[in-house]
Design a protein around this motif. Structure first.
Motif, PDB file in Angstrom:
ATOM      1  N   MET A 119      -0.126   1.035  34.899  1.00 55.53           N
ATOM      2  CA  MET A 119      -0.276   2.460  34.792  1.00 55.53           C
ATOM      3  C   MET A 119      -1.342   2.881  35.795  1.00 55.53           C
ATOM      4  O   MET A 119      -2.392   2.246  35.898  1.00 55.53           O
ATOM      5  N   ASP A 120      -1.065   3.913  36.564  1.00 55.50           N
ATOM      6  CA  ASP A 120      -2.043   4.449  37.507  1.00 55.50           C
ATOM      7  C   ASP A 120      -2.832   5.562  36.832  1.00 55.50           C
ATOM      8  O   ASP A 120      -2.246   6.451  36.210  1.00 55.50           O
ATOM      9  N   LEU A 121      -4.135   5.499  36.961  1.00 54.03           N
ATOM     10  CA  LEU A 121      -5.010   6.508  36.381  1.00 54.03           C
ATOM     11  C   LEU A 121      -5.575   7.393  37.482  1.00 54.03           C
ATOM     12  O   LEU A 121      -5.480   7.087  38.666  1.00 54.03           O
ATOM     13  N   HIS A 122      -6.187   8.491  37.077  1.00 54.23           N
ATOM     14  CA  HIS A 122      -6.662   9.516  38.003  1.00 54.23           C
ATOM     15  C   HIS A 122      -7.794   9.041  38.901  1.00 54.23           C
ATOM     16  O   HIS A 122      -7.844   9.389  40.077  1.00 54.23           O
ATOM     17  N   SER A 123      -8.702   8.259  38.364  1.00 52.54           N
ATOM     18  CA  SER A 123      -9.879   7.884  39.153  1.00 52.54           C
ATOM     19  C   SER A 123     -10.331   6.463  38.830  1.00 52.54           C
ATOM     20  O   SER A 123     -10.016   5.935  37.764  1.00 52.54           O
TER      21      SER A 123
ATOM     22  N   ILE B  77     -10.919  -1.276  26.722  1.00 52.43           N
ATOM     23  CA  ILE B  77      -9.928  -1.438  25.660  1.00 52.43           C
ATOM     24  C   ILE B  77      -9.431  -2.881  25.695  1.00 52.43           C
ATOM     25  O   ILE B  77      -9.002  -3.359  26.753  1.00 52.43           O
ATOM     26  N   PRO B  78      -9.472  -3.579  24.567  1.00 50.72           N
ATOM     27  CA  PRO B  78      -8.980  -4.961  24.550  1.00 50.72           C
ATOM     28  C   PRO B  78      -7.529  -5.050  25.027  1.00 50.72           C
ATOM     29  O   PRO B  78      -6.673  -4.274  24.600  1.00 50.72           O
ATOM     30  N   GLY B  79      -7.274  -5.958  25.954  1.00 51.84           N
ATOM     31  CA  GLY B  79      -5.923  -6.170  26.483  1.00 51.84           C
ATOM     32  C   GLY B  79      -5.618  -5.407  27.744  1.00 51.84           C
ATOM     33  O   GLY B  79      -4.647  -5.701  28.433  1.00 51.84           O
TER      34      GLY B  79
ATOM     35  N   ARG C  82      -6.819   2.240  41.165  1.00 49.45           N
ATOM     36  CA  ARG C  82      -6.607   3.099  39.999  1.00 49.45           C
ATOM     37  C   ARG C  82      -5.556   2.567  39.041  1.00 49.45           C
ATOM     38  O   ARG C  82      -5.026   3.311  38.229  1.00 49.45           O
ATOM     39  N   THR C  83      -5.252   1.282  39.092  1.00 47.50           N
ATOM     40  CA  THR C  83      -4.155   0.733  38.305  1.00 47.50           C
ATOM     41  C   THR C  83      -4.656  -0.223  37.229  1.00 47.50           C
ATOM     42  O   THR C  83      -5.519  -1.046  37.478  1.00 47.50           O
ATOM     43  N   VAL C  84      -4.116  -0.064  36.016  1.00 45.86           N
ATOM     44  CA  VAL C  84      -4.402  -0.989  34.918  1.00 45.86           C
ATOM     45  C   VAL C  84      -3.079  -1.491  34.350  1.00 45.86           C
ATOM     46  O   VAL C  84      -2.032  -0.855  34.504  1.00 45.86           O
ATOM     47  N   THR C  85      -3.149  -2.643  33.678  1.00 44.27           N
ATOM     48  CA  THR C  85      -1.975  -3.197  33.016  1.00 44.27           C
ATOM     49  C   THR C  85      -2.324  -3.561  31.582  1.00 44.27           C
ATOM     50  O   THR C  85      -3.495  -3.789  31.264  1.00 44.27           O
ATOM     51  N   PHE C  86      -1.325  -3.591  30.747  1.00 50.55           N
ATOM     52  CA  PHE C  86      -1.481  -4.076  29.381  1.00 50.55           C
ATOM     53  C   PHE C  86      -0.106  -4.415  28.835  1.00 50.55           C
ATOM     54  O   PHE C  86       0.905  -3.938  29.322  1.00 50.55           O
ATOM     55  N   THR C  87      -0.077  -5.259  27.821  1.00 51.62           N
ATOM     56  CA  THR C  87       1.158  -5.608  27.140  1.00 51.62           C
ATOM     57  C   THR C  87       0.921  -5.438  25.648  1.00 51.62           C
ATOM     58  O   THR C  87       0.011  -6.058  25.092  1.00 51.62           O
ATOM     59  N   GLY C  88       1.705  -4.600  25.042  1.00 51.93           N
ATOM     60  CA  GLY C  88       1.586  -4.372  23.603  1.00 51.93           C
ATOM     61  C   GLY C  88       2.427  -5.369  22.820  1.00 51.93           C
ATOM     62  O   GLY C  88       3.425  -5.881  23.330  1.00 51.93           O
TER      63      GLY C  88
ATOM     64  N   GLN D 137      -1.639   6.541  24.613  1.00 52.07           N
ATOM     65  CA  GLN D 137      -2.300   7.749  24.124  1.00 52.07           C
ATOM     66  C   GLN D 137      -3.812   7.675  24.333  1.00 52.07           C
ATOM     67  O   GLN D 137      -4.439   8.664  24.724  1.00 52.07           O
ATOM     68  N   LEU D 138      -4.394   6.517  24.086  1.00 52.35           N
ATOM     69  CA  LEU D 138      -5.833   6.343  24.302  1.00 52.35           C
ATOM     70  C   LEU D 138      -6.177   6.457  25.783  1.00 52.35           C
ATOM     71  O   LEU D 138      -7.174   7.098  26.143  1.00 52.35           O
ATOM     72  N   LEU D 139      -5.356   5.889  26.649  1.00 51.74           N
ATOM     73  CA  LEU D 139      -5.599   5.992  28.087  1.00 51.74           C
ATOM     74  C   LEU D 139      -5.521   7.446  28.560  1.00 51.74           C
ATOM     75  O   LEU D 139      -6.320   7.878  29.396  1.00 51.74           O
ATOM     76  N   VAL D 140      -4.599   8.198  28.009  1.00 49.82           N
ATOM     77  CA  VAL D 140      -4.499   9.628  28.357  1.00 49.82           C
ATOM     78  C   VAL D 140      -5.775  10.354  27.946  1.00 49.82           C
ATOM     79  O   VAL D 140      -6.322  11.168  28.701  1.00 49.82           O
ATOM     80  N   GLN D 141      -6.277  10.070  26.765  1.00 47.79           N
ATOM     81  CA  GLN D 141      -7.508  10.712  26.302  1.00 47.79           C
ATOM     82  C   GLN D 141      -8.698  10.308  27.167  1.00 47.79           C
ATOM     83  O   GLN D 141      -9.522  11.143  27.518  1.00 47.79           O
TER      84      GLN D 141
END
Length: 51
Positions: free
Chosen positions: A1-5, A15-17, A25-31, A42-46
């Motif tokens: 997921m690419d984030l704004h900054s 956030i764990p994981g 600006r990129t993060v990854t995670f696997t649920g 939702q947490l990343l958006v906030q």
């Protein structure tokens, strides 16, 4: 997921994981399931709204 900054990425990696990926600006995670992945998104958006 690419984030704004890059600072949003720094917060997201608390956030764990969630891990920093290639790119500034990129993060990854696997649920474990769709519900967990949705909650993390939702947490990343906030977090992205924090300035």
């Amino acid at each position: 997921m690419d984030l704004h900054s890059p600072s949003a990425v720094d917060m997201a990696t608390l956030i764990p994981g969630v891990e920093r990926a290639a790119g500034a600006r990129t993060v990854t995670f696997t649920g474990r399931d769709v519900a967990e992945a949705y909650d993390v998104v939702q947490l990343l958006v906030q977090l992205a709204q924090v300035k």
